[in-house]
Design a protein around this motif. Structure first.
Motif, mmCIF file in Angstrom:
data_model
loop_
_atom_site.group_PDB
_atom_site.id
_atom_site.type_symbol
_atom_site.label_atom_id
_atom_site.label_comp_id
_atom_site.label_asym_id
_atom_site.label_seq_id
_atom_site.Cartn_x
_atom_site.Cartn_y
_atom_site.Cartn_z
ATOM 1 N N GLY A 155 0.882 -1.246 0.001
ATOM 2 C CA GLY A 155 -0.148 -0.082 0.027
ATOM 3 C C GLY A 155 0.741 1.255 -0.159
ATOM 4 O O GLY A 155 1.980 1.363 -0.411
ATOM 5 N N LYS A 156 0.307 2.427 0.627
ATOM 6 C CA LYS A 156 0.759 3.509 0.483
ATOM 7 C C LYS A 156 2.158 3.704 1.055
ATOM 8 O O LYS A 156 3.426 4.351 0.699
ATOM 9 C CB LYS A 156 -0.014 4.483 1.228
ATOM 10 C CG LYS A 156 0.249 6.204 0.952
ATOM 11 C CD LYS A 156 -0.634 7.083 1.581
ATOM 12 C CE LYS A 156 -0.180 8.624 0.945
ATOM 13 N NZ LYS A 156 -1.231 9.506 1.515
ATOM 14 N N GLY A 159 4.940 2.744 -1.229
ATOM 15 C CA GLY A 159 4.911 3.452 -2.434
ATOM 16 C C GLY A 159 4.076 3.181 -3.620
ATOM 17 O O GLY A 159 3.890 3.619 -4.685
ATOM 18 N N ASP A 160 2.825 2.269 -3.186
ATOM 19 C CA ASP A 160 1.788 2.129 -4.003
ATOM 20 C C ASP A 160 0.749 2.831 -4.445
ATOM 21 O O ASP A 160 0.565 3.770 -3.362
ATOM 22 C CB ASP A 160 1.239 0.726 -3.696
ATOM 23 C CG ASP A 160 2.476 -0.314 -3.492
ATOM 24 O OD1 ASP A 160 3.245 -0.400 -4.272
ATOM 25 O OD2 ASP A 160 2.081 -1.177 -2.420
ATOM 26 N N TRP A 161 0.109 3.035 -5.529
ATOM 27 C CA TRP A 161 -0.956 3.723 -5.807
ATOM 28 C C TRP A 161 -1.750 3.117 -6.753
ATOM 29 O O TRP A 161 -1.228 2.727 -7.729
ATOM 30 C CB TRP A 161 -0.393 5.046 -6.664
ATOM 31 C CG TRP A 161 -1.572 6.321 -6.557
ATOM 32 C CD1 TRP A 161 -1.774 7.315 -5.920
ATOM 33 C CD2 TRP A 161 -2.610 6.304 -7.395
ATOM 34 N NE1 TRP A 161 -2.881 7.820 -6.159
ATOM 35 C CE2 TRP A 161 -3.372 7.375 -7.493
ATOM 36 C CE3 TRP A 161 -2.935 5.551 -8.812
ATOM 37 C CZ2 TRP A 161 -4.596 7.825 -7.974
ATOM 38 C CZ3 TRP A 161 -4.048 5.829 -9.325
ATOM 39 C CH2 TRP A 161 -4.797 7.120 -9.207
ATOM 40 N N HIS A 166 -8.431 1.901 -4.156
ATOM 41 C CA HIS A 166 -7.820 3.072 -3.932
ATOM 42 C C HIS A 166 -8.606 4.013 -4.918
ATOM 43 O O HIS A 166 -8.572 5.202 -4.602
ATOM 44 C CB HIS A 166 -6.230 3.193 -4.447
ATOM 45 C CG HIS A 166 -5.342 4.292 -4.144
ATOM 46 N ND1 HIS A 166 -4.960 4.490 -2.896
ATOM 47 C CD2 HIS A 166 -5.199 5.246 -4.953
ATOM 48 C CE1 HIS A 166 -4.351 5.810 -3.156
ATOM 49 N NE2 HIS A 166 -4.645 6.110 -4.141
ATOM 50 N N GLU A 170 -10.313 7.781 -4.007
ATOM 51 C CA GLU A 170 -9.845 8.952 -4.740
ATOM 52 C C GLU A 170 -11.096 9.573 -5.320
ATOM 53 O O GLU A 170 -11.046 10.791 -5.268
ATOM 54 C CB GLU A 170 -8.691 8.609 -5.994
ATOM 55 C CG GLU A 170 -7.459 8.255 -5.267
ATOM 56 C CD GLU A 170 -6.794 9.473 -4.748
ATOM 57 O OE1 GLU A 170 -6.474 10.425 -5.385
ATOM 58 O OE2 GLU A 170 -6.091 9.367 -3.655
ATOM 59 N N GLU A 246 0.966 4.150 -13.351
ATOM 60 C CA GLU A 246 1.262 3.441 -12.345
ATOM 61 C C GLU A 246 1.456 1.806 -12.660
ATOM 62 O O GLU A 246 2.390 1.241 -12.663
ATOM 63 C CB GLU A 246 0.411 3.408 -11.062
ATOM 64 C CG GLU A 246 0.300 4.718 -10.223
ATOM 65 C CD GLU A 246 1.586 5.068 -9.456
ATOM 66 O OE1 GLU A 246 2.262 4.270 -9.141
ATOM 67 O OE2 GLU A 246 2.051 6.125 -9.538
#
Length: 337
Positions: A155-156, A159-161, A166, A170, A246
């Motif tokens: 996850g965040k 460094g994941d997006w 998610h 957003e 991504e």
């Protein structure tokens, strides 16, 4: 000398995801002898031993279809190939592998993250890169010599997006700010509450906060986001393009790590968000990959990931190409035991 397996040179394949688990018992010639399906695999919540224990009835069922009995005294197969969700770090793979070995199902066992099952299911040899974009996002790369490329996918914090969960969050964020004036206008502000039969983001926010709409239903907002993007809403379009960025960033980094960036390479795409083949996302991914990895060839996987786990097992036992082809044919023909 370890005892001879009941199914010499056979493979027990496991593909365990967050929502379902598939088990397959495969003969050395690629024949499918038994299958079973169970619920989700959650070692991060239950611990590795308890999670692996949920596989016991599935292995027993698959073996029974082949006329075999499971016993700790004699291995069922030569090799256990288990591709497991939530095995995101090498130490997690090691702990799960130890738990599987203690059940004695195979003379040898190998645990890998479930992304490797998707990858192997989508390529003819163990060579390529896979990006999974479902509830979350992950990427893995593999070469025939055993070298891999992978990401923590936590996850965040790692460094994941992106991923469906998610994207829904957003979209909610932008829609809320559009309605109260803190952000630019977006059709998400009306489309998202309308999906639940509500008239405003304020009502939707309250319903989610108070539990009037179950939190797990937030994933229903991801298709709404795609619909608004495909209708031209600028905020939605930007989110979909960010997701494409991504996906491609993961693929390119993995290709570079494995020295495959400058030559032909398969990029396998899977997971619910990508398997839906929404045109805006897919065209953006193709365009970006063409710029950054011009020799890459993309393919969306429809083969069940348990086939990939089984193929990794057949790779380990050095099965013939004909055996691997027979296994694929069994699943493509719907000949599950």
């Amino acid at each position: 000398m370890p005892p001879t397996p009941l199914l010499p040179r056979g493979v027990l394949a496991v593909d365990a995801g967050n929502s379902k688990t598939d088990v397959a018992l495969v003969a050395p010639d690629g024949s499918l002898l038994g299958t079973a399906r169970g619920g989700g695999f959650q070692p991060h919540e239950t611990g590795p031993e308890a999670a692996v224990a949920t596989l016991v009835p599935l292995v027993t069922s698959a073996a029974a279809q082949a006329g075999l009995a499971v016993s700790r005294a004699v291995p069922l197969v030569e090799h256990v190939s288990a591709c497991l969700a939530n095995a995101d770090l090498p130490i997690e793979e090691q702990r799960l592998e130890q738990a599987i070995r203690r059940h004695g199902w195979g003379r040898t066992a190998r645990v890998a993250n479930d992304t490797f099952a998707l990858l192997r299911a989508g390529v003819e040899e163990p060579r390529g890169v896979a990006v999974v974009c479902g509830a979350g996002i992950n990427c893995a790369g593999l070469l025939p010599d055993g070298r891999t490329a992978r990401f923590p996918a936590l996850g965040k914090i790692s460094g994941d997006w992106g991923g469906g969960g998610h994207l829904a969050e957003e979209a909610m964020w932008w829609a809320a700010r559009a309605e109260d004036g803190r952000g630019p206008g977006t059709s998400l502000a009306t489309a998202m509450p309308r999906h639940f039969g509500l008239t405003s983001m304020q009502h939707l926010i309250e319903a989610l906060h108070l539990g009037e709409i179950a939190s797990v239903r937030r994933h229903e907002l991801t298709p709404v986001l795609f619909e608004e993007a495909e209708g031209g809403d600028p905020v939605s379009v930007a989110l979909i393009h960010r997701q494409a960025e991504e996906i491609v960033a993961l693929a390119v980094v993995a290709l570079r790590r494995l020295d495959m960036l400058d030559g032909p390479a398969d990029v396998v795409l899977g997971g619910g968000v990508l398997a839906a083949r929404r045109p805006l996302l897919m065209s953006a991914v193709e365009e970006l990959l063409k710029e950054r990895a011009p020799h890459a060839v993309t393919r969306v996987v429809t083969t069940p990931p348990v086939v990939g786990a089984a193929l990794l097992g057949l790779d380990h036992t050095e099965a013939t190409p004909a055996a691997r082809g027979r296994l694929r044919t069994a699943y493509e023909s719907g000949l599950t035991a």
